[in-house]
Design an enzyme around this catalytic site. Structure first.
Site, PDB file in Angstrom:
ATOM      1  CG  ASN A   1       6.559   0.210  -2.633  1.00 45.88           C
ATOM      2  OD1 ASN A   1       6.880   1.386  -2.771  1.00 45.88           O
ATOM      3  ND2 ASN A   1       5.297  -0.189  -2.745  1.00 45.88           N
TER       4      ASN A   1
ATOM      5  CB  ILE B   1       8.966   2.986   1.636  1.00 42.02           C
ATOM      6  CG1 ILE B   1      10.442   2.587   1.761  1.00 42.02           C
ATOM      7  CG2 ILE B   1       8.839   4.478   1.357  1.00 42.02           C
ATOM      8  CD1 ILE B   1      11.225   2.720   0.458  1.00 42.02           C
ATOM      9  CG  ASP B   2       3.083   3.903   0.062  1.00 38.68           C
ATOM     10  OD1 ASP B   2       2.341   4.232   1.006  1.00 38.68           O
ATOM     11  OD2 ASP B   2       2.745   3.997  -1.145  1.00 38.68           O
ATOM     12  N   PRO B   3       3.342   1.224   3.223  1.00 35.91           N
ATOM     13  CG  PRO B   3       2.906   1.226   5.514  1.00 35.91           C
ATOM     14  CD  PRO B   3       3.761   1.892   4.482  1.00 35.91           C
ATOM     15  CE1 TYR B   4      -4.093  -1.713  -1.049  1.00 32.86           C
ATOM     16  CE2 TYR B   4      -4.027  -3.865   0.023  1.00 32.86           C
ATOM     17  CZ  TYR B   4      -4.696  -2.930  -0.746  1.00 32.86           C
ATOM     18  OH  TYR B   4      -5.956  -3.203  -1.224  1.00 32.86           O
TER      19      TYR B   4
END
Length: 235
Positions: free
Chosen positions: A118, A121-124
């Site tokens: 995740n 795909i959607d880095p924090y």
């Protein structure tokens, strides 16, 4: 150097002592009871991608890795590294006395793969002052679950409890307390929290860690860091 001795009762040297009949005493000692198997709580496991909630065995987990590589969604090198990670982790879980070690290993490895992919795909992005994320995904529980499977709690204890009592008192009085330690791995905060959660629960959850570049940029490290309060030092 040779030593000679006398028998404590007869006073004779053992070699010259008159042989006497002996009564035989048989002592039966019960075998020590086996320690109960450690239970790792899996009822509250969360998943970002429902696909990772399905595997319950090593073969099923590694099968998903192979499918992701075939679909071009996971680099082959990462697959090889992850298989090694799974195997080493599983052996450690087995050695820690966990009940149903293959299921525990697989479920926890699935949570890690779920969070890591995740992040690809959607880095924090971590702010300078990061507060642990508990919703909608509880990253604190995620990290604690991973570490709990590696700790032999039956042989663990909290040393110098009076020092932790003093720290709690100082914090309650409004003081700051700084702990200096040689932090080595992302698992260390989890061990720290498990060590204190029963006696000093606020210390377990509220401590702020200093984080360098790696723990906030490496995709494998980031999910564990997201469950901790951090003061981020960026270069």
């Amino acid at each position: 150097m040779a030593f000679t001795c006398q028998h404590p009762t007869t006073g004779l040297h053992p070699a010259r002592r008159v042989s006497q009949p002996r009564s035989r005493v048989v002592v039966r000692v019960a075998a020590p009871a086996a320690a109960p198997a450690k239970i790792v709580e899996l009822s509250n496991v969360q998943f970002i991608n429902p696909m990772w909630s399905q595997p319950e065995s090593e073969a099923e987990f590694k099968g998903i890795l192979a499918q992701l590589v075939k679909a071009g969604k996971l680099p082959g090198k990462l697959q090889a590294s992850w298989i090694d990670f799974y195997d080493v982790y599983k052996q450690t879980v087995v050695n820690s006395g966990v009940a149903d070690p293959e299921l525990v290993t697989t479920k926890i490895q699935c949570t890690i793969a779920d969070c890591v992919i995740n992040q690809l795909i959607d880095p924090y992005t971590f702010p300078s002052a990061h507060k642990r994320l508990l919703e909608p995904y509880n990253y604190y529980n995620f990290g604690q679950r991973y570490v709990s499977s590696l700790i032999n709690l039956n042989n663990s204890f909290l040393g110098h409890a009076e020092r932790w009592n003093k720290i709690a008192e100082q914090l309650a009085a409004g003081h700051n307390v700084v702990l200096l330690a040689n932090h080595q791995t992302e698992a260390d905060p989890g061990v720290f929290a498990h060590m204190l959660e029963s006696s000093h629960p606020n210390l377990a959850t509220d401590v702020i860690y200093v984080a360098g570049d790696r723990v906030v940029t490496d995709a494998l490290c980031k999910p564990f860091s997201m469950g901790r309060n951090l003061f981020c030092v960026h270069r």
